[in-house]
Design a protein around this motif. Structure first.
Motif, PDB file in Angstrom:
ATOM      1  N   GLY A  48      50.075  44.012  44.852  1.00 34.11           N
ATOM      2  CA  GLY A  48      49.701  44.040  46.556  1.00 34.11           C
ATOM      3  C   GLY A  48      49.011  44.992  46.568  1.00 34.11           C
ATOM      4  N   ARG A  49      47.993  45.277  45.384  1.00 35.75           N
ATOM      5  CA  ARG A  49      46.985  46.394  45.669  1.00 35.75           C
ATOM      6  C   ARG A  49      46.195  46.563  45.728  1.00 35.75           C
ATOM      7  NH1 ARG A  49      49.833  48.355  40.696  1.00 35.75           N
ATOM      8  NH2 ARG A  49      47.719  48.437  39.326  1.00 35.75           N
ATOM      9  N   VAL A  50      45.128  45.869  46.938  1.00 35.38           N
ATOM     10  CA  VAL A  50      43.780  45.183  47.605  1.00 35.38           C
ATOM     11  C   VAL A  50      44.379  45.143  48.273  1.00 35.38           C
ATOM     12  CG1 VAL A  50      42.534  43.579  47.415  1.00 35.38           C
ATOM     13  CG2 VAL A  50      44.475  43.353  45.430  1.00 35.38           C
TER      14      VAL A  50
ATOM     15  N   LEU B 131      44.675  39.962  37.541  1.00 33.90           N
ATOM     16  CA  LEU B 131      44.477  41.015  37.360  1.00 33.90           C
ATOM     17  C   LEU B 131      45.387  41.791  38.287  1.00 33.90           C
ATOM     18  CD1 LEU B 131      40.931  41.034  39.103  1.00 33.90           C
ATOM     19  CD2 LEU B 131      41.551  41.676  36.051  1.00 33.90           C
ATOM     20  N   PRO B 132      45.278  43.147  37.562  1.00 32.50           N
ATOM     21  CA  PRO B 132      47.091  43.738  37.547  1.00 32.50           C
ATOM     22  C   PRO B 132      47.041  44.204  39.246  1.00 32.50           C
ATOM     23  CG  PRO B 132      45.918  45.275  35.516  1.00 32.50           C
ATOM     24  CD  PRO B 132      44.761  44.078  36.449  1.00 32.50           C
ATOM     25  N   PHE B 133      46.098  44.855  39.833  1.00 28.23           N
ATOM     26  CA  PHE B 133      46.281  45.671  41.600  1.00 28.23           C
ATOM     27  C   PHE B 133      46.644  44.146  42.034  1.00 28.23           C
ATOM     28  CE2 PHE B 133      41.467  45.731  39.666  1.00 28.23           C
ATOM     29  CZ  PHE B 133      40.842  44.557  40.604  1.00 28.23           C
TER      30      PHE B 133
ATOM     31  N   ILE C  58      34.351  40.482  37.774  1.00 27.85           N
ATOM     32  CA  ILE C  58      35.374  40.818  38.563  1.00 27.85           C
ATOM     33  C   ILE C  58      36.415  41.111  37.159  1.00 27.85           C
ATOM     34  CG2 ILE C  58      35.549  40.002  40.266  1.00 27.85           C
ATOM     35  CD1 ILE C  58      37.227  38.011  39.550  1.00 27.85           C
ATOM     36  N   GLU C  59      36.239  40.893  35.888  1.00 27.21           N
ATOM     37  CA  GLU C  59      37.168  40.541  34.485  1.00 27.21           C
ATOM     38  C   GLU C  59      37.170  42.246  34.022  1.00 27.21           C
ATOM     39  OE1 GLU C  59      33.800  39.806  33.146  1.00 27.21           O
ATOM     40  OE2 GLU C  59      35.086  39.066  34.915  1.00 27.21           O
ATOM     41  N   ALA C  60      36.830  42.924  34.111  1.00 24.80           N
ATOM     42  CA  ALA C  60      35.997  44.205  33.661  1.00 24.80           C
ATOM     43  C   ALA C  60      36.817  45.751  34.332  1.00 24.80           C
ATOM     44  CB  ALA C  60      34.260  45.035  34.088  1.00 24.80           C
ATOM     45  N   LEU C  61      37.445  45.018  36.159  1.00 18.82           N
ATOM     46  CA  LEU C  61      37.855  45.708  36.497  1.00 18.82           C
ATOM     47  C   LEU C  61      39.511  46.112  35.943  1.00 18.82           C
ATOM     48  CD1 LEU C  61      36.940  44.254  40.204  1.00 18.82           C
ATOM     49  CD2 LEU C  61      36.256  46.140  38.582  1.00 18.82           C
ATOM     50  N   ALA C  62      39.916  45.072  35.308  1.00 16.39           N
ATOM     51  CA  ALA C  62      41.374  45.618  34.350  1.00 16.39           C
ATOM     52  C   ALA C  62      41.366  46.324  33.424  1.00 16.39           C
ATOM     53  CB  ALA C  62      41.775  44.244  33.451  1.00 16.39           C
TER      54      ALA C  62
END
Length: 306
Positions: free
Chosen positions: A271-273, A265-267, A231-235
Motif C-alpha cells: 500500500g505504498r503507492v 510489486l512490493p510497494f 514496471i517489473e524493473a521497479l521491483a
C-alpha cells in the motif's frame, strides 16, 4: 537532427503518449524592465518561462501555452500570453509581429536557433543537455545566468533563496513525519506496462536528496534524468514508496488494477503507492519547489492511491 525530424517538447514529455490572434499588451505588461527599458521576452521553454514568471518577468509568448495547466500548473501562467504554436515549428508571422527584444531557449532547440536569431537576440540556457549533470545545480546556474542577462540579479538570487528555504522546510516536515532516509521511486506512467522512472541526475532525484529522502532508482539515466523501463524493473527497489505523477491516461489505472504483475510489486502489496499532481519533469527551480511541496503534502499524509 533536422528540424523536421526533431520531436516536439510535448512528445518528449509524453514519451510517445492554430495560430492565436495577437492581443494588445496585457495588464501584466508581460515585459521585463531593465532600467527605463521594457524588454519583451519570448520563451521557447516551459522551464525558462516558469523561472521568468517567478522572477516577476513573465514572457510575452511561448509555444503551446494551453498545455501549461497539464504539465506545469504553478506558477500560474499570466493571462494574455501569446501562443507561438509548437516549439520546433513556431509561427514566424506571430514572432515577427511580437518584435521581441530577447528570445530565450535551450539546447533542445539548437536546430532552430539560427532561425530564432533572425527575429531577436537569442540566448541559450542549458539544463537538460549532454554531458549528464545534476538538473537542480544546472537550474541554479541557469537562473543566475538568465537574471544577469536581464539585469535582474536580485530577482534570480531571491528565487534561489526561496527554493533553498522550500527544500529546508520540506526536509523538516518529512523528518518530523518519520520519513527521513526512506526510499522513493518517482515515475510517470507511459502505459500500464511501462514507466519513465527518474534517476540520480533528474530534477526529481535531486529534490528527493535535498528533502532528506533517498532515490530508490539507482540505475543509469539519460541526460534528461530518466530511464524508460517495464514496471517489473521497479521491483528492484522493494522497500520504496512509489509516487507517480499526473497526467495519466484514463484507462491506465484500470489496467493496472487488473494486472497480476502490478499487484505483485512490493510497494503495491504494502500500500505504498501515492499519486501526485502534475509537476514539470523537465522544469527548473519553480518545479523543484512544487515537487518538494507535493511530496511533503502527500507523503506526510500517506495518501494511498494504489
Amino acid at each position: 537532427m533536422s528540424v523536421l525530424s526533431m520531436p516536439s517538447r510535448r512528445a518528449v514529455m509524453l514519451g510517445g503518449l492554430s495560430s492565436a490572434a495577437l492581443p494588445f499588451p496585457n495588464a501584466w505588461g508581460a515585459t521585463a524592465r531593465q532600467g527605463a527599458v521594457e524588454l519583451r521576452i519570448v520563451s521557447m521553454d516551459f522551464g525558462l518561462a516558469e523561472t521568468l514568471i517567478e522572477m516577476g518577468l513573465p514572457p510575452v509568448a511561448l509555444p503551446d501555452p494551453a498545455s501549461w495547466t497539464q504539465w506545469v500548473v504553478e506558477p500560474a501562467l499570466p493571462p494574455g500570453i501569446v501562443n507561438l504554436g509548437t516549439d520546433r515549428e513556431p509561427n514566424l508571422e506571430i514572432l515577427a509581429a511580437l518584435k521581441p527584444d530577447l528570445i530565450v531557449t535551450t539546447p533542445y532547440l539548437d536546430a532552430i536557433a539560427p532561425l530564432l536569431a533572425r527575429f531577436a537576440p537569442t540566448k541559450t540556457f542549458s539544463v537538460y543537455a549532454p554531458p549528464v549533470g545534476h538538473a537542480f545545480d544546472r537550474s541554479v546556474v541557469a537562473t543566475n545566468q538568465l537574471a544577469a542577462a536581464l539585469g535582474r540579479e536580485d530577482a534570480g538570487e531571491a528565487l534561489i533563496a526561496r527554493t533553498q528555504a522550500c527544500m529546508d522546510e520540506a526536509r523538516r516536515h518529512l523528518a518530523a513525519a518519520g520519513l527521513a532516509g526512506r526510499p522513493v521511486l518517482a515515475v510517470n506512467f507511459l502505459d500500464a506496462r511501462h514507466v519513465r522512472v527518474y534517476g540520480a541526475w533528474s530534477l526529481f532525484g535531486d529534490v528527493l536528496e535535498r528533502v532528506g529522502l533517498v532515490n530508490g532508482w539507482t540505475q543509469p539515466s539519460n541526460y534528461w534524468g530518466f530511464s524508460t523501463v517495464g514496471i517489473e524493473a521497479l521491483a528492484a527497489s522493494p522497500a520504496s514508496r512509489l509516487v507517480y505523477l499526473e497526467p495519466i491516461a484514463a484507462d491506465t489505472l484500470g489496467r493496472l488494477a487488473a494486472s497480476p504483475l502490478w499487484r505483485s510489486l512490493p510497494f503495491v502489496k504494502a500500500g505504498r503507492v501515492i499519486r501526485l499532481p502534475a509537476v514539470l519533469m523537465f522544469g527548473m527551480l519553480p518545479s523543484a519547489m512544487r515537487f518538494a511541496r507535493q511530496l511533503t503534502l502527500h507523503l506526510a499524509g500517506e495518501r494511498n492511491d494504489g
